[in-house]
Write a protein that holds these residues in place. Structure first.
Motif, PDB file in Angstrom:
ATOM      1  N   GLU A 167       0.824  -1.198   0.000  1.00  0.00           N
ATOM      2  CA  GLU A 167       0.000   0.000   0.000  1.00  0.00           C
ATOM      3  C   GLU A 167       0.867   1.260   0.000  1.00  0.00           C
ATOM      4  OE1 GLU A 167      -2.855   2.255  -0.545  1.00  0.00           O
ATOM      5  OE2 GLU A 167      -3.512   0.208  -0.115  1.00  0.00           O
ATOM      6  N   ASP A 213      -6.209   8.485   6.650  1.00  0.00           N
ATOM      7  CA  ASP A 213      -6.375   8.647   8.106  1.00  0.00           C
ATOM      8  C   ASP A 213      -5.613   9.860   8.637  1.00  0.00           C
ATOM      9  OD1 ASP A 213      -7.999   6.424   8.313  1.00  0.00           O
ATOM     10  OD2 ASP A 213      -6.383   5.072   8.915  1.00  0.00           O
ATOM     11  N   ASN A 227      -1.686   7.332   8.028  1.00  0.00           N
ATOM     12  CA  ASN A 227      -1.512   5.920   8.336  1.00  0.00           C
ATOM     13  C   ASN A 227      -0.062   5.434   8.230  1.00  0.00           C
ATOM     14  OD1 ASN A 227      -1.777   6.504   5.592  1.00  0.00           O
ATOM     15  ND2 ASN A 227      -2.557   4.484   5.069  1.00  0.00           N
ATOM     16  N   GLU A 265      -3.908   0.471  10.130  1.00  0.00           N
ATOM     17  CA  GLU A 265      -5.287   0.294   9.663  1.00  0.00           C
ATOM     18  C   GLU A 265      -6.134  -0.038  10.876  1.00  0.00           C
ATOM     19  OE1 GLU A 265      -7.040  -3.018   6.827  1.00  0.00           O
ATOM     20  OE2 GLU A 265      -5.813  -1.599   5.668  1.00  0.00           O
ATOM     21  N   ASP A 266      -7.175   0.743  11.095  1.00  0.00           N
ATOM     22  CA  ASP A 266      -8.044   0.543  12.260  1.00  0.00           C
ATOM     23  C   ASP A 266      -7.250   0.521  13.561  1.00  0.00           C
ATOM     24  OD1 ASP A 266     -10.319   0.393  10.639  1.00  0.00           O
ATOM     25  OD2 ASP A 266     -10.035  -1.753  10.310  1.00  0.00           O
TER      26      ASP A 266
END
Length: 234
Positions: free
Chosen positions: A118, A123, A197, A221-222
């Protein structure tokens, strides 16, 4: 990007003098401090045909974080290298640079490469929270004790996170095994920089007793780390 174009695409002295401050401070074992050292490197890069591809470019205030690969990179110790380059900008010129290259290792057995994965920054509203998490993580890595480190790693990483460090493997179990096998010891964390992120930690320590620089890029992530890239340079 303009600085890298001047160095590794155009081999341009004018581009170097435009992008870099005359007294640029280099935290790079391969290039001395000062813009003239970069100008002097251009014929070497041009003769080798060194070129680059950038894969990630998060920014944190006056700092830009480049995660890239170089081809025909013999001036940096290998035909292909993966590197992190952190630039600090003052005004409209680069005033300071931290950089670490590492020979590229071809992935085997379905492992991820040292640079794929990625790349999109997201975020943004969680930048501060992610940086705080990484600061606490590396405080535990540096200061221990082992049981505390285990707790922090377990809380911070997805158990099956993707690890782009060659030969390590995915997941926290493989991470702990690699620390023991490679004898990685982190003795000081110097910087935690990030955007959204993506968070980069710059640290020093030893690997099998050899003084070593560690650059670790983490993607969240999260609220948990799901992907990791690194460059480890003696």
């Amino acid at each position: 990007i303009g600085a890298f174009d001047a160095l590794f695409r155009d081999y341009s002295e004018a581009g170097i003098r435009d992008a870099f401050a005359e007294d640029i401070i280099q935290h790079n074992v391969l290039v001395p401090t000062g813009r003239d050292a970069l100008v002097g490197l251009l014929p070497v890069l041009k003769d080798a045909g060194t070129s680059y591809e950038n894969h990630r470019l998060p920014q944190d205030g006056s700092f830009a974080i480049m995660h890239n690969t170089l081809d025909n990179a013999q001036p940096f110790g290998a035909t292909k290298v993966v590197s992190f380059n952190v630039y600090r900008v003052e005004g409209d010129q680069i005033a300071e640079h931290w950089g670490v290259p590492m020979p590229m290792v071809e992935p085997t057995n379905g492992e991820p490469s040292q640079f794929d994965g990625e790349a999109a920054v997201g975020d943004l509203e969680r930048t501060a929270a992610h940086k705080e998490t990484v600061t606490k993580l590396f405080d535990a890595v540096v200061n221990g004790p082992p049981e505390k480190l285990g707790e922090v790693v377990t809380a911070t990483f997805d158990p099956a996170y993707v690890n782009h460090s060659p030969g390590v493997g995915n997941g926290t179990a493989n991470l702990f095994s690699a620390f023991e096998r490679e004898q990685w010891v982190y003795t000081k964390n110097h910087k935690v920089l990030g955007e959204g992120n993506f968070v980069l930690a710059i640290s020093e320590g030893t690997a099998k007793g050899t003084p070593t620089a560690f650059y670790d890029l983490l993607r969240f992530e999260d609220g948990r780390v799901v992907e990791h890239w690194d460059v480890i340079l003696p």
